[in-house]
Design a protein around this motif. Structure first.
Motif, PDB file in Angstrom:
ATOM      1  N   THR A   1      24.996  22.571  22.960  1.00  0.00           N
ATOM      2  CA  THR A   1      25.298  22.056  21.629  1.00  0.00           C
ATOM      3  C   THR A   1      25.010  20.559  21.565  1.00  0.00           C
ATOM      4  N   ARG A   2      25.432  19.815  22.568  1.00  0.00           N
ATOM      5  CA  ARG A   2      25.146  18.381  22.585  1.00  0.00           C
ATOM      6  C   ARG A   2      23.653  18.109  22.743  1.00  0.00           C
ATOM      7  N   PHE A   3      22.961  18.941  23.521  1.00  0.00           N
ATOM      8  CA  PHE A   3      21.528  18.758  23.722  1.00  0.00           C
ATOM      9  C   PHE A   3      20.752  18.962  22.411  1.00  0.00           C
ATOM     10  N   ARG A   4      21.175  19.936  21.615  1.00  0.00           N
ATOM     11  CA  ARG A   4      20.501  20.186  20.344  1.00  0.00           C
ATOM     12  C   ARG A   4      20.836  19.139  19.294  1.00  0.00           C
ATOM     13  N   GLU A   5      22.064  18.610  19.344  1.00  0.00           N
ATOM     14  CA  GLU A   5      22.482  17.640  18.336  1.00  0.00           C
ATOM     15  C   GLU A   5      22.196  16.204  18.752  1.00  0.00           C
TER      16      GLU A   5
ATOM     17  N   GLN B   1      21.642  16.769  31.540  1.00  0.00           N
ATOM     18  CA  GLN B   1      22.331  16.689  32.828  1.00  0.00           C
ATOM     19  C   GLN B   1      23.628  17.485  32.801  1.00  0.00           C
ATOM     20  N   GLN B   2      24.359  17.427  31.682  1.00  0.00           N
ATOM     21  CA  GLN B   2      25.587  18.213  31.572  1.00  0.00           C
ATOM     22  C   GLN B   2      25.285  19.706  31.609  1.00  0.00           C
TER      23      GLN B   2
ATOM     24  N   ARG C   1      24.653  20.686  35.180  1.00  0.00           N
ATOM     25  CA  ARG C   1      25.897  20.727  35.963  1.00  0.00           C
ATOM     26  C   ARG C   1      26.719  21.964  35.607  1.00  0.00           C
ATOM     27  N   ASP C   2      26.851  22.253  34.301  1.00  0.00           N
ATOM     28  CA  ASP C   2      27.700  23.383  33.886  1.00  0.00           C
ATOM     29  C   ASP C   2      27.126  24.711  34.371  1.00  0.00           C
ATOM     30  N   ILE C   3      25.813  24.910  34.194  1.00  0.00           N
ATOM     31  CA  ILE C   3      25.230  26.190  34.593  1.00  0.00           C
ATOM     32  C   ILE C   3      25.236  26.338  36.104  1.00  0.00           C
TER      33      ILE C   3
ATOM     34  N   ILE D   1      16.828  25.319  36.508  1.00  0.00           N
ATOM     35  CA  ILE D   1      18.155  25.957  36.596  1.00  0.00           C
ATOM     36  C   ILE D   1      18.001  27.477  36.652  1.00  0.00           C
ATOM     37  N   VAL D   2      17.050  28.025  35.869  1.00  0.00           N
ATOM     38  CA  VAL D   2      16.821  29.473  35.880  1.00  0.00           C
ATOM     39  C   VAL D   2      16.366  29.925  37.265  1.00  0.00           C
ATOM     40  N   GLN D   3      15.436  29.177  37.864  1.00  0.00           N
ATOM     41  CA  GLN D   3      14.954  29.527  39.202  1.00  0.00           C
ATOM     42  C   GLN D   3      16.069  29.396  40.244  1.00  0.00           C
TER      43      GLN D   3
END
Length: 391
Positions: A215-219, A231-232, A235-237, A278-280
């Motif tokens: 949400t923050r990345f899109r906004e 970066q968040q 870290r979260d994923i 992150i997916v990999q």
């Protein structure tokens, strides 16, 4: 007369010679004039003759022209009559064509009017559909706004993802093939545990995907904020993938692969577009990030595996029943052979009986053919020997 009148070179010309010369010159001039007049008269006569001939030719030509003119007049009259008749035909044909054109034009106008009315009615229907679609879009906009409000809250967002995951799994699998909020031997409770066939370990599905960073990345309005939000997200994923691998991977109880459910296709696309590392990393940790479409496909694959297992089980049952059926068929064949032997013996007995009956019939015929003296003739009594025999 012999007086010298003039000198011409060395020669002296006398008066008589001069007179004679003048007279000869005059005579010569007169002769020339006479010849000229004769020639003029002859030329005039020839011209008059030629003119007369030309007059005759002109008269003949004028006669020919008059004749030709009379012929042309007759032809012109004939052509005028023909043109008159053709003009009347042309006028009649034009009138008929104009009438037909007017009729077709009237039909075309009426058909065009009908088509216009039909198009207007269809246009009104389409406008009504557009109005309904616009109303639906407005309703959908309200629903999207409500969905945004739902996703803004962490608890409601988790409930939304859980509900969507449960709907997909319940639609694709039978009731006994999965367990929601199952409790594992370690006390952990995954959102869903899919039971695999042949007592294989279950497959864990987790629906608690972290969305705050997305949400923050899109906004994000500036590249610095977008970088901080990215970066968040990483870290979260990473933290959530590590928690899944530590909490839900139990040897002999669960599969060594788990699903991390993302409730939005758009977020799944952004994840693969901007956070492929992150997916990999999740793949290397044996945590597969799935969107609703991928979860539906995975559930269909699991359903196919379960169906194949049930089919193999049913095939074993059918195989046992076929073996029993083969045994029953062998017994039936033995009994049919025995019945065939009985029928063969009965057929032989019937043939012997038919042979005895044929012999009896033949002997009866011979007895009927015998004649006795005390039996009346057929002509005397009016009765045949066969009737007597019958009595």
């Amino acid at each position: 007369m012999n007086e010298t009148l003039l000198l011409i070179g060395d020669r002296a010309v006398s008066t008589g010679e001069a007179v004679i010369a003048v007279a000869g010159l005059f005579f010569l001039i007169l002769l020339v004039m006479t010849v000229a007049l004769w020639r003029n008269a002859r030329a005039r006569a020839e011209a008059e003759a030629a003119a007369a001939e030309r007059g005759h030719e002109m008269e003949a030509r004028i006669a020919d022209l008059l004749k030709t003119q009379s012929e042309m007049t007759g032809r012109m009259q004939t052509m005028a009559e023909v043109f008159g008749s053709r003009q009347s035909d042309l006028t009649r044909a034009l009138a008929e064509r104009l009438d037909g054109l007017g009729h077709r034009l009237g039909q075309s106008m009426s058909q065009s009017s009908k088509d216009t009315q039909t198009n207007l009615s269809q246009l009104n229907e389409r406008l009504a559909l557009i109005d309904r679609a616009q109303k639906s879009i407005q309703d959908l906009t309200g629903q999207v706004s409500g969905l945004q409000q739902v996703l803004a809250n962490k608890q409601t967002r988790g409930a939304f993802g859980q509900g969507r995951m449960e709907a997909i799994i319940s639609d694709g699998l039978p009731a006994g093939s999965y367990t929601l909020q199952a409790t594992l031997s370690t006390g952990t409770r995954p959102d869903c545990l899919i039971h695999m066939p042949n007592e294989a370990p279950g497959l864990v599905v987790d629906a608690k995907f972290p969305l705050e960073g997305f949400t923050r990345f899109r906004e994000a309005e500036t590249p610095e904020r977008a970088q901080q939000a990215a970066q968040q997200v990483r870290r979260d994923i990473s933290k959530h993938v590590q928690d899944i691998s530590e909490r839900y991977f139990i040897p002999g109880e669960t599969q060594d692969t788990a699903f991390l459910f993302v409730p939005s296709e758009a977020i799944f696309a952004d994840l693969h577009e901007h956070f492929d590392d992150i997916v990999q990393k999740a793949h290397r940790a044996r945590v597969v990030i799935v969107s609703p479409a991928l979860l539906v496909l995975s559930i269909q694959i699991v359903q196919t595996v379960l169906r194949d297992v049930r089919m193999r089980e049913e095939a074993l049952v059918i195989q046992r029943e076929v073996a029993h059926l083969a045994d029953d068929t062998n017994r039936l064949r033995d009994r049919v052979l025995k019945l065939q032997n009985h029928f063969g013996q009965a057929t032989k007995d019937v043939e012997q009986i038919l042979i005895s009956s044929d012999k009896i019939i033949k002997r009866g015929g011979k007895i009927e053919a015998l004649e006795f003296d005390d039996v009346p003739r057929d002509g005397e009594t009016g009765r045949s020997s066969s009737q007597n025999a019958a009595e």
